[in-house]
Write an enzyme that holds these catalytic residues in place. Structure first.
Site, PDB file in Angstrom:
ATOM      1  N   ASN A  53      -5.122   4.066   8.170  1.00 35.19           N
ATOM      2  CA  ASN A  53      -5.196   3.478   6.830  1.00 35.19           C
ATOM      3  C   ASN A  53      -4.566   4.454   5.837  1.00 35.19           C
ATOM      4  O   ASN A  53      -3.439   4.875   6.033  1.00 35.19           O
ATOM      5  CB  ASN A  53      -6.644   3.112   6.462  1.00 35.19           C
ATOM      6  CG  ASN A  53      -6.702   2.138   5.286  1.00 35.19           C
ATOM      7  OD1 ASN A  53      -5.957   1.157   5.260  1.00 35.19           O
ATOM      8  ND2 ASN A  53      -7.561   2.392   4.317  1.00 35.19           N
TER       9      ASN A  53
ATOM     10  N   ASP B 177     -10.118   2.326  -3.938  1.00 32.20           N
ATOM     11  CA  ASP B 177      -8.998   2.302  -2.996  1.00 32.20           C
ATOM     12  C   ASP B 177      -8.183   3.576  -3.202  1.00 32.20           C
ATOM     13  O   ASP B 177      -8.755   4.641  -3.389  1.00 32.20           O
ATOM     14  CB  ASP B 177      -8.180   1.017  -3.190  1.00 32.20           C
ATOM     15  CG  ASP B 177      -7.565   0.506  -1.896  1.00 32.20           C
ATOM     16  OD1 ASP B 177      -6.859   1.284  -1.215  1.00 32.20           O
ATOM     17  OD2 ASP B 177      -7.779  -0.668  -1.549  1.00 32.20           O
TER      18      ASP B 177
ATOM     19  N   GLU C 176       0.839  -1.206   0.000  1.00 33.40           N
ATOM     20  CA  GLU C 176       0.000   0.000   0.000  1.00 33.40           C
ATOM     21  C   GLU C 176       0.872   1.253   0.000  1.00 33.40           C
ATOM     22  O   GLU C 176       2.086   1.191   0.169  1.00 33.40           O
ATOM     23  CB  GLU C 176      -0.894   0.026   1.248  1.00 33.40           C
ATOM     24  CG  GLU C 176      -2.350  -0.364   1.012  1.00 33.40           C
ATOM     25  CD  GLU C 176      -3.154   0.720   0.307  1.00 33.40           C
ATOM     26  OE1 GLU C 176      -2.562   1.712  -0.193  1.00 33.40           O
ATOM     27  OE2 GLU C 176      -4.380   0.587   0.241  1.00 33.40           O
TER      28      GLU C 176
ATOM     29  N   ARG D 154      -7.533   1.446  13.242  1.00 30.85           N
ATOM     30  CA  ARG D 154      -6.127   1.598  12.861  1.00 30.85           C
ATOM     31  C   ARG D 154      -6.011   2.634  11.756  1.00 30.85           C
ATOM     32  O   ARG D 154      -6.981   2.942  11.049  1.00 30.85           O
ATOM     33  CB  ARG D 154      -5.536   0.283  12.380  1.00 30.85           C
ATOM     34  CG  ARG D 154      -6.066  -0.228  11.041  1.00 30.85           C
ATOM     35  CD  ARG D 154      -5.140  -1.288  10.458  1.00 30.85           C
ATOM     36  NE  ARG D 154      -5.647  -1.915   9.241  1.00 30.85           N
ATOM     37  CZ  ARG D 154      -5.493  -1.441   8.014  1.00 30.85           C
ATOM     38  NH1 ARG D 154      -4.880  -0.270   7.825  1.00 30.85           N
ATOM     39  NH2 ARG D 154      -5.957  -2.094   6.957  1.00 30.85           N
TER      40      ARG D 154
ATOM     41  N   ASN E 187     -10.020   5.923   2.233  1.00 31.02           N
ATOM     42  CA  ASN E 187      -9.104   5.772   1.104  1.00 31.02           C
ATOM     43  C   ASN E 187      -9.180   6.994   0.200  1.00 31.02           C
ATOM     44  O   ASN E 187     -10.159   7.742   0.224  1.00 31.02           O
ATOM     45  CB  ASN E 187      -9.444   4.519   0.289  1.00 31.02           C
ATOM     46  CG  ASN E 187      -8.670   3.298   0.756  1.00 31.02           C
ATOM     47  OD1 ASN E 187      -7.460   3.342   0.891  1.00 31.02           O
ATOM     48  ND2 ASN E 187      -9.384   2.203   1.013  1.00 31.02           N
TER      49      ASN E 187
END
Length: 293
Positions: free
Chosen positions: A101, A195, A15, A99, A147
Site C-alpha cells: 500500500n 490516508d 494514489e 498487498r 498509510n
C-alpha cells in the site's frame, strides 16, 4: 479556491503522488488499474505504464530511466526505456492476501513500505524498511491499512497512520520503536480515515482524509491549523511540487462513488492547488547504495 485538474482521465483509485524536481515531473498510480502515470509540469505530456499486478507507489531513483515501484507482492525496479521489471524484494510472501500500500523514501534513501489485507478485513499488514540490496526489516506487524509516511528530522520523528484505526502516530526516528500503545498524534474525524500525507517546510503535516472530503494541516503539536475542503469525498494522498514546491498535488478515488459522480466531477482525478507554504524536495530511492546503510 481553485483546483486545477492534472490527470487526463478519471481514475479508480489514484494514489502515491511523487514530484521529481530534476525532471519537473509528477508521478502517481491507479492501484486497481495496475497503472503508473507521469505528467511533465506545464505541458500536455503524459506517459503511462501498465504493471502485471496492482501498483500502489512509484519513485524515481538515482539511476537514469529507472523507477522503483511497489506492487501487490513485491518491490521492483522498472526500466522506463525497456519497460522491464527487476525484483528488489518480495513483501508478505507468507500472507498471500496482503498487498503493498502506501510507501515513501526515508531521508537515508531507504524505502519504507506498508502492507495491508487487500480485502480490508484483517489487521495483518506490516511496515517494512527496504534497502538497495533488497534487505528488508520488519518494523511493525498487525497493521490495518498502512498509510502516511513523513519524516521530521529536526524532531527526530516520523509519522505513520493506520487508516483502519483512524489514527496517526508519531514514531521515533532514526531509532524507530513501536509507540502504538501511546496516545496518537491525531485522530481523523468520525466517518473518515487518515490516508496519505505530506510534510511542509514548516514541519506541519498535511493529511488527506478518506471519506472526509478534506485535507487537514496539523502543526507539530497536533493542533489543527487549517482544513482544506475538497471537491471530492475520497482524497487519497498529497505532495508538494511545482517550480517553487508550493503547489499541492492531491490524488483521489472514484471507486465506490459511482452514484455520486455527477456531484463530484473531479472524483478520481489528480488536482493541484497553490498554497502559501512550500514542501521539501522528494527523496529518490538510492539504488546505488549497496551497503544498506
Amino acid at each position: 479556491m481553485a483546483f486545477q485538474s492534472i490527470s487526463p482521465e478519471r481514475h479508480q483509485l489514484a494514489e502515491g503522488p511523487f514530484w521529481c524536481d530534476r525532471s519537473r515531473t509528477l508521478y502517481w498510480v491507479d492501484i486497481p488499474a495496475h497503472k503508473i502515470w507521469s505528467w511533465r509540469y506545464g505541458t500536455d505530456r503524459y506517459e503511462q505504464w501498465r504493471m502485471p499486478e496492482k501498483v500502489s507507489a512509484v519513485f524515481t531513483t538515482d539511476i537514469a530511466d529507472t523507477l522503483v515501484v511497489v506492487l501487490a507482492s513485491r518491490v521492483a525496479r522498472f526500466d522506463t526505456v525497456t519497460e522491464t521489471l527487476t525484483d528488489v524484494c518480495m513483501l508478505d510472501e507468507d500472507r498471500p492476501n496482503n498487498r503493498g500500500n502506501d510507501a515513501k523514501v526515508a531521508p537515508d534513501g531507504s524505502l519504507w513500505v506498508g502492507t495491508m489485507d487487500d480485502k480490508e478485513e484483517q489487521a495483518c499488514g506490516r511496515l517494512w524498511r527496504i534497502t538497495a540490496d533488497g534487505k528488508k526489516t520488519m518494523l511493525l506487524d498487525n497493521v490495518g491499512i498502512a498509510n502516511t509516511f513523513a519524516w521530521d528530522e529536526d524532531r527526530q520523528c516520523m509519522y505513520f497512520a493506520d487508516s483502519m484505526k483512524g489514527q496517526i502516530h508519531r514514531y521515533p526516528y532514526p531509532l524507530f520503536k513501536d509507540v502504538r500503545d501511546q496516545a496518537p498524534f491525531a485522530v481523523a474525524q468520525q466517518g473518515s480515515g487518515p490516508d496519505g500525507s505530506a510534510l511542509d517546510d514548516d514541519k506541519a503535516l498535511w493529511n488527506a482524509q478518506w471519506d472526509g472530503q478534506r485535507i487537514v494541516r496539523y502543526l507539530s503539536d497536533g493542533t489543527i491549523e487549517r482544513v482544506l475542503e475538497l471537491p471530492f469525498k475520497r482524497p487519497t494522498s498529497c505532495t508538494f511540487g511545482g517550480p517553487n514546491r508550493k503547489t499541492l498535488f492531491i490524488t483521489s478515488a472514484s471507486v465506490g462513488l459511482e452514484s455520486q459522480l455527477a456531484e463530484q466531477p473531479l472524483a478520481g482525478h489528480v488536482v493541484a492547488i497553490e498554497t502559501d507554504v512550500s514542501g521539501p524536495p522528494s527523496q529518490p530511492f538510492r539504488l546505488t547504495n549497496k551497503t544498506g546503510q
